[in-house]
Design a protein around this motif. Sequence first.
Motif, mmCIF file in Angstrom:
data_model
loop_
_atom_site.group_PDB
_atom_site.id
_atom_site.type_symbol
_atom_site.label_atom_id
_atom_site.label_comp_id
_atom_site.label_asym_id
_atom_site.label_seq_id
_atom_site.Cartn_x
_atom_site.Cartn_y
_atom_site.Cartn_z
ATOM 1 N N MET A 93 2.641 0.589 6.159
ATOM 2 C CA MET A 93 3.130 0.666 4.797
ATOM 3 C C MET A 93 1.956 0.470 3.833
ATOM 4 O O MET A 93 1.125 -0.385 4.028
ATOM 5 C CB MET A 93 4.203 -0.412 4.613
ATOM 6 C CG MET A 93 4.906 -0.357 3.325
ATOM 7 S SD MET A 93 6.441 -1.274 3.514
ATOM 8 C CE MET A 93 7.240 -0.795 2.055
ATOM 9 N N ARG A 94 1.891 1.295 2.810
ATOM 10 C CA ARG A 94 0.821 1.196 1.818
ATOM 11 C C ARG A 94 1.465 1.275 0.448
ATOM 12 O O ARG A 94 2.003 2.300 0.067
ATOM 13 C CB ARG A 94 -0.174 2.333 2.005
ATOM 14 C CG ARG A 94 -1.325 2.238 1.040
ATOM 15 C CD ARG A 94 -2.192 3.482 1.124
ATOM 16 N NE ARG A 94 -3.399 3.337 0.398
ATOM 17 C CZ ARG A 94 -3.503 3.341 -0.922
ATOM 18 N NH1 ARG A 94 -2.448 3.453 -1.667
ATOM 19 N NH2 ARG A 94 -4.678 3.222 -1.500
ATOM 20 N N CYS A 95 1.452 0.199 -0.318
ATOM 21 C CA CYS A 95 1.977 0.184 -1.689
ATOM 22 C C CYS A 95 3.373 0.753 -1.774
ATOM 23 O O CYS A 95 3.665 1.568 -2.640
ATOM 24 C CB CYS A 95 1.041 0.953 -2.624
ATOM 25 S SG CYS A 95 -0.606 0.288 -2.721
ATOM 26 N N GLY A 96 4.261 0.423 -0.854
ATOM 27 C CA GLY A 96 5.619 0.920 -0.908
ATOM 28 C C GLY A 96 5.800 2.293 -0.295
ATOM 29 O O GLY A 96 6.824 2.912 -0.480
ATOM 30 N N ALA A 97 4.815 2.788 0.425
ATOM 31 C CA ALA A 97 4.919 4.089 1.076
ATOM 32 C C ALA A 97 4.874 3.905 2.588
ATOM 33 O O ALA A 97 3.987 3.239 3.111
ATOM 34 C CB ALA A 97 3.790 5.008 0.630
ATOM 35 N N VAL A 98 5.842 4.503 3.265
ATOM 36 C CA VAL A 98 5.875 4.522 4.724
ATOM 37 C C VAL A 98 5.535 5.939 5.144
ATOM 38 O O VAL A 98 6.113 6.901 4.637
ATOM 39 C CB VAL A 98 7.282 4.130 5.235
ATOM 40 C CG1 VAL A 98 7.352 4.250 6.738
ATOM 41 C CG2 VAL A 98 7.655 2.737 4.776
ATOM 42 N N PHE A 99 4.593 6.097 6.053
ATOM 43 C CA PHE A 99 4.142 7.406 6.490
ATOM 44 C C PHE A 99 4.755 7.750 7.843
ATOM 45 O O PHE A 99 4.646 6.963 8.780
ATOM 46 C CB PHE A 99 2.620 7.441 6.631
ATOM 47 C CG PHE A 99 1.881 7.333 5.327
ATOM 48 C CD1 PHE A 99 1.311 8.457 4.767
ATOM 49 C CD2 PHE A 99 1.760 6.120 4.672
ATOM 50 C CE1 PHE A 99 0.620 8.368 3.561
ATOM 51 C CE2 PHE A 99 1.077 6.020 3.474
ATOM 52 C CZ PHE A 99 0.504 7.148 2.920
ATOM 53 N N GLU A 100 5.373 8.933 7.946
ATOM 54 C CA GLU A 100 5.839 9.399 9.238
ATOM 55 C C GLU A 100 4.625 9.805 10.067
ATOM 56 O O GLU A 100 3.540 10.041 9.536
ATOM 57 C CB GLU A 100 6.829 10.549 9.058
ATOM 58 C CG GLU A 100 8.122 10.062 8.427
ATOM 59 C CD GLU A 100 9.227 11.093 8.432
ATOM 60 O OE1 GLU A 100 9.080 12.162 9.067
ATOM 61 O OE2 GLU A 100 10.254 10.821 7.790
ATOM 62 N N GLU A 101 4.798 9.902 11.371
ATOM 63 C CA GLU A 101 3.687 10.102 12.301
ATOM 64 C C GLU A 101 2.807 11.303 11.959
ATOM 65 O O GLU A 101 1.583 11.204 11.927
ATOM 66 C CB GLU A 101 4.222 10.248 13.721
ATOM 67 C CG GLU A 101 3.131 10.259 14.772
ATOM 68 C CD GLU A 101 3.702 10.247 16.179
ATOM 69 O OE1 GLU A 101 3.002 10.766 17.055
ATOM 70 O OE2 GLU A 101 4.811 9.742 16.393
ATOM 71 N N LEU A 102 3.397 12.460 11.673
ATOM 72 C CA LEU A 102 2.611 13.646 11.356
ATOM 73 C C LEU A 102 1.807 13.441 10.076
ATOM 74 O O LEU A 102 0.643 13.840 9.991
ATOM 75 C CB LEU A 102 3.510 14.869 11.218
ATOM 76 C CG LEU A 102 2.812 16.189 10.895
ATOM 77 C CD1 LEU A 102 1.765 16.533 11.949
ATOM 78 C CD2 LEU A 102 3.827 17.306 10.767
ATOM 79 N N ALA A 103 2.392 12.796 9.079
ATOM 80 C CA ALA A 103 1.683 12.524 7.825
ATOM 81 C C ALA A 103 0.484 11.614 8.070
ATOM 82 O O ALA A 103 -0.577 11.794 7.470
ATOM 83 C CB ALA A 103 2.623 11.918 6.792
ATOM 84 N N VAL A 104 0.628 10.634 8.950
ATOM 85 C CA VAL A 104 -0.482 9.738 9.292
ATOM 86 C C VAL A 104 -1.616 10.541 9.918
ATOM 87 O O VAL A 104 -2.783 10.366 9.558
ATOM 88 C CB VAL A 104 -0.024 8.613 10.250
ATOM 89 C CG1 VAL A 104 -1.211 7.844 10.810
ATOM 90 C CG2 VAL A 104 0.935 7.671 9.552
ATOM 91 N N GLU A 105 -1.275 11.434 10.837
ATOM 92 C CA GLU A 105 -2.297 12.254 11.485
ATOM 93 C C GLU A 105 -3.062 13.096 10.473
ATOM 94 O O GLU A 105 -4.290 13.177 10.513
ATOM 95 C CB GLU A 105 -1.661 13.156 12.539
ATOM 96 C CG GLU A 105 -1.161 12.415 13.761
ATOM 97 C CD GLU A 105 -0.478 13.341 14.750
ATOM 98 O OE1 GLU A 105 -0.781 14.552 14.761
ATOM 99 O OE2 GLU A 105 0.369 12.845 15.512
ATOM 100 N N VAL A 106 -2.340 13.721 9.553
ATOM 101 C CA VAL A 106 -2.984 14.578 8.556
ATOM 102 C C VAL A 106 -3.897 13.765 7.654
ATOM 103 O O VAL A 106 -5.054 14.125 7.442
ATOM 104 C CB VAL A 106 -1.936 15.345 7.718
ATOM 105 C CG1 VAL A 106 -2.581 16.060 6.543
ATOM 106 C CG2 VAL A 106 -1.184 16.334 8.600
ATOM 107 N N VAL A 107 -3.405 12.666 7.111
ATOM 108 C CA VAL A 107 -4.200 11.889 6.152
ATOM 109 C C VAL A 107 -5.441 11.285 6.818
ATOM 110 O O VAL A 107 -6.489 11.195 6.199
ATOM 111 C CB VAL A 107 -3.349 10.830 5.416
ATOM 112 C CG1 VAL A 107 -3.141 9.572 6.215
ATOM 113 C CG2 VAL A 107 -3.956 10.499 4.066
#
Length: 80
Positions: free
Chosen positions: A1-15
């Motif tokens: 979690m980052r500042c109220g944002a939860v990243f789904e797995e694919l989004a984590v990979e991209v970022v």
Amino acid sequence: MRCGAVFEELAVEVVTELPGGARREVLDLIERVLLTPRAWPDVRDAGAIEEIREAFGARCWIQYMPHDGAIAVREIGWAG
């Protein structure tokens, strides 16, 4: 979690694969979305239950779902 944002797995990979400046642009967009998550367009299909929205930066976009003061980032796109 980052500042109220939860990243789904694919989004984590991209970022994590983006270079530093691109990553910063995406994270800046996410921070703007967190301020007013429902100000961006709702793009869900007719009959869909989940609220899905998209936000666009200069060279990036995110698809997310607002949740009680937070967002779940589903997808991240980069055109830079």
